[in-house]
Design an enzyme around this catalytic site. Structure first.
Site, short mmCIF file in Angstrom:
data_model
loop_
_atom_site.label_atom_id
_atom_site.label_comp_id
_atom_site.label_asym_id
_atom_site.label_seq_id
_atom_site.Cartn_x
_atom_site.Cartn_y
_atom_site.Cartn_z
N HIS A 259 0.87 -1.20 0.00
CA HIS A 259 0.00 0.00 0.00
C HIS A 259 0.90 1.24 0.00
O HIS A 259 1.48 1.60 1.02
CB HIS A 259 -0.90 0.01 1.24
CG HIS A 259 -1.87 1.17 1.27
ND1 HIS A 259 -3.22 1.00 1.52
CD2 HIS A 259 -1.71 2.50 1.05
CE1 HIS A 259 -3.83 2.18 1.49
NE2 HIS A 259 -2.93 3.12 1.21
N HIS B 160 1.59 5.37 -1.66
CA HIS B 160 1.29 6.55 -2.47
C HIS B 160 2.61 7.16 -2.92
O HIS B 160 3.47 7.45 -2.08
CB HIS B 160 0.54 7.60 -1.65
CG HIS B 160 -0.74 7.10 -1.07
ND1 HIS B 160 -1.96 7.28 -1.68
CD2 HIS B 160 -1.00 6.40 0.06
CE1 HIS B 160 -2.92 6.73 -0.94
NE2 HIS B 160 -2.36 6.18 0.12
N ARG C 108 2.44 9.63 -5.66
CA ARG C 108 2.07 10.87 -6.40
C ARG C 108 2.70 10.87 -7.79
O ARG C 108 3.08 9.85 -8.31
CB ARG C 108 2.47 12.14 -5.62
CG ARG C 108 2.27 12.10 -4.12
CD ARG C 108 0.84 11.94 -3.69
NE ARG C 108 0.71 12.08 -2.25
CZ ARG C 108 -0.29 11.58 -1.54
NH1 ARG C 108 -1.26 10.90 -2.11
NH2 ARG C 108 -0.35 11.75 -0.23
N ASN D 295 -5.00 7.42 -6.10
CA ASN D 295 -5.71 8.66 -5.77
C ASN D 295 -4.94 9.91 -6.20
O ASN D 295 -4.66 10.80 -5.40
CB ASN D 295 -6.06 8.72 -4.27
CG ASN D 295 -4.84 8.70 -3.36
OD1 ASN D 295 -3.80 8.16 -3.70
ND2 ASN D 295 -4.97 9.30 -2.19
N LYS E 57 -9.29 -0.05 -6.03
CA LYS E 57 -9.34 0.56 -4.70
C LYS E 57 -10.68 1.24 -4.49
O LYS E 57 -11.11 2.05 -5.32
CB LYS E 57 -8.21 1.60 -4.57
CG LYS E 57 -8.19 2.37 -3.25
CD LYS E 57 -7.65 1.55 -2.09
CE LYS E 57 -7.81 2.24 -0.75
NZ LYS E 57 -6.70 3.14 -0.43
N HIS F 263 -10.61 1.25 1.69
CA HIS F 263 -10.38 2.22 2.76
C HIS F 263 -11.62 2.12 3.65
O HIS F 263 -12.67 2.67 3.31
CB HIS F 263 -10.20 3.64 2.21
CG HIS F 263 -9.89 4.64 3.28
ND1 HIS F 263 -8.69 5.29 3.37
CD2 HIS F 263 -10.63 5.07 4.35
CE1 HIS F 263 -8.69 6.09 4.44
NE2 HIS F 263 -9.87 5.98 5.04
N HIS G 55 -4.82 -0.66 5.82
CA HIS G 55 -4.37 0.06 7.02
C HIS G 55 -5.32 -0.11 8.21
O HIS G 55 -5.92 0.86 8.66
CB HIS G 55 -4.12 1.55 6.74
CG HIS G 55 -5.10 2.24 5.83
ND1 HIS G 55 -6.46 2.18 6.00
CD2 HIS G 55 -4.91 2.99 4.71
CE1 HIS G 55 -7.04 2.88 5.04
NE2 HIS G 55 -6.13 3.37 4.24
N LEU H 174 -5.05 9.17 7.98
CA LEU H 174 -6.34 8.50 8.07
C LEU H 174 -6.20 7.05 7.66
O LEU H 174 -5.52 6.79 6.66
CB LEU H 174 -7.37 9.22 7.19
CG LEU H 174 -7.77 10.61 7.72
CD1 LEU H 174 -8.61 11.36 6.71
CD2 LEU H 174 -8.51 10.50 9.06
N ASP I 51 1.35 2.64 3.53
CA ASP I 51 0.49 3.81 3.33
C ASP I 51 1.33 5.09 3.37
O ASP I 51 0.83 6.16 3.73
CB ASP I 51 -0.64 3.87 4.36
CG ASP I 51 -1.73 4.85 3.97
OD1 ASP I 51 -1.79 5.25 2.79
OD2 ASP I 51 -2.52 5.24 4.86
N HIS J 16 3.14 14.49 1.50
CA HIS J 16 2.48 15.80 1.26
C HIS J 16 3.55 16.85 1.49
O HIS J 16 4.48 16.64 2.29
CB HIS J 16 1.36 16.03 2.28
CG HIS J 16 0.17 15.15 2.08
ND1 HIS J 16 -0.82 15.42 1.16
CD2 HIS J 16 -0.20 14.00 2.68
CE1 HIS J 16 -1.74 14.49 1.21
NE2 HIS J 16 -1.40 13.59 2.11
N ALA K 26 -4.09 14.85 5.50
CA ALA K 26 -3.83 13.56 6.14
C ALA K 26 -2.78 12.76 5.39
O ALA K 26 -2.84 12.66 4.17
CB ALA K 26 -5.13 12.76 6.21
C1 NCD Z 1 -3.57 9.11 2.05
C2 NCD Z 1 -3.04 10.13 1.03
O1 NCD Z 1 -2.50 11.15 1.47
O2 NCD Z 1 -3.15 9.89 -0.18
N1 NCD Z 1 -3.64 9.70 3.34
C3 NCD Z 1 -3.67 9.06 4.53
O3 NCD Z 1 -3.86 9.71 5.55
N2 NCD Z 1 -3.47 7.76 4.62
C4 NCD Z 1 -4.85 8.59 1.59
C5 NCD Z 1 -5.27 7.35 2.30
O4 NCD Z 1 -4.73 6.27 2.07
O5 NCD Z 1 -6.18 7.44 3.13
ZN ZN Z 2 -3.35 5.10 1.51
#
Ligand code: NCD
Ligand code: ZN
Length: 345
Positions: free
Chosen positions: A13, A15, A17, A41, A99, A136, A174, A219, A247, A251, A263
């Protein structure tokens, strides 16, 4: 020096970007993990096989030369996903899951599903084509306390999904609560869960005690200590239903250090080291390999990796930020000491 060597792990899992952030974070993941399930996402979300293939190329371009890393793509399920797209995803060697984000549950989830029952025909198609569904699992009901959102999602939606689609492989992403751990354990082999390093290492005091610490805000939100202990127990139990999914969610620092901070915790810089710390605290370092390198591959029906990675017991200080040219990403445990270090050959 004390070391631990395990089969090369995967992150189920992640991210990453796109654009400049992708270029900054990709080397961190690729130096430790052989593969990662890439979350869809983006803005706009990755909803088609065609988009996923373009995104996959962009990711591969960001992998440093000499590192061998394979992105495993996912598609974002929406109310307008077509049965045809599901069929194409099933036929693609690069797409490994869909997802499901409840609309409004988290970062970039506006295109998510508002009425879960309305997408049951799509879940039937996923079940038929044997593509895993990644969930999620949090309700978005404003009236529901943020610390209860995962537990309520299980009662309100997950039970029903599993009863209706008994053959559908589902990853409850998660997990953060005792209730989610117990639920996943009680389900058949079609249901598994990922666990993040932050939910294994910290409870909600990390966000709220002694001042608000936005870099611990993700989150589902960190829960109380009893839940953290249940997660450590599940992750280190050897139960193949639980596997590694960071996860890691980068950011920009100023979007987190903000009156309305977003988040996500960035953990890819030291993912394996953070898990090693959590497993060591639980006296279970010998269980790290199954959790990090075997259980996820087996669930996704992919071969386990060959090759190994080694961690050594050596302390190092996490930098305050990562990123060049005005890019600033604050990592988990910024400016703090970690006790394990990935050994680079
Ligand atoms: C994730 C994100 O920033 O893309 N944020 C998070 O708090 N985990 C999105 C997600 O997986 O919920
Ligand atoms: Zn995530």
């Amino acid at each position: 020096m004390k070391t631990i060597t395990i089969t090369r792990p995967d992150d189920w899992h992640l991210h990453v970007r796109n654009g400049a952030i992708l270029k900054t974070v990709m080397p961190h993941t690729a130096k430790q993990f052989a593969r990662a399930i890439i979350m869809p996402n983006l803005k706009p979300p990755v909803t088609s096989v065609a988009q996923a293939l373009i995104y996959r190329e962009e990711i591969l371009q960001a992998v440093p030369a000499g590192l061998d890393f394979m992105p495993l793509m996912t598609l974002y399920l929406t109310g307008s996903t077509s049965a045809d797209e599901i069929k194409m995803a099933a036929a693609s060697e690069h797409v490994h899951a869909f997802k499901l984000y409840p609309a409004g549950a988290t970062t970039n989830s506006d295109s998510g599903v508002a009425d879960i029952k309305s997408i049951y025909p799509l879940l039937a198609a996923l079940e038929k084509h044997d593509i895993p569904l990644l969930i999620h699992g949090e309700v978005t009901d404003e009236a529901c306390d943020i610390f209860d959102r995962e537990r309520v999602f299980i009662d309100k939606y997950l039970n029903d999904i599993i009863c209706n689609f008994p053959e559908l492989r589902i990853v409850v992403e998660h997990v953060t609560t005792t209730e989610a751990v117990d639920f996943v354990k009680a389900c058949g082999n079609t249901v598994a869960a990922t666990i993040t390093p932050q939910h294994l290492l910290f409870n909600r005091n990390a966000i709220l005690a002694g001042g608000i610490k936005p870099h611990y805000y993700c989150l589902p939100i960190l829960k109380r200590e009893s839940h953290r202990l249940a997660l450590v127990k599940a992750a280190s139990s050897g139960n193949p239903k639980f596997f590694l999914g960071t996860d890691s969610a980068p950011h920009l620092s100023d979007l987190k250090e903000n009156a309305c901070g977003c988040a996500g915790c960035y953990s890819a810089h030291a993912a394996l080291e953070l898990y090693a710390e959590a497993f060591e605290q639980g006296d279970a370092l010998h269980k790290l390999e199954g959790f990090a390198s075997f259980h996820g591959a087996d669930f996704y029906r992919l071969p386990r990796n060959s090759g190994t990675v080694t961690l050594e017991k050596a302390s190092w200080k996490v930098p305050s930020t990562y990123g060049e040219n005005n890019l600033s990403i604050t990592p988990l445990k910024a400016n703090e000491e970690l006790s394990w270090k990935l050994k680079l050959d």
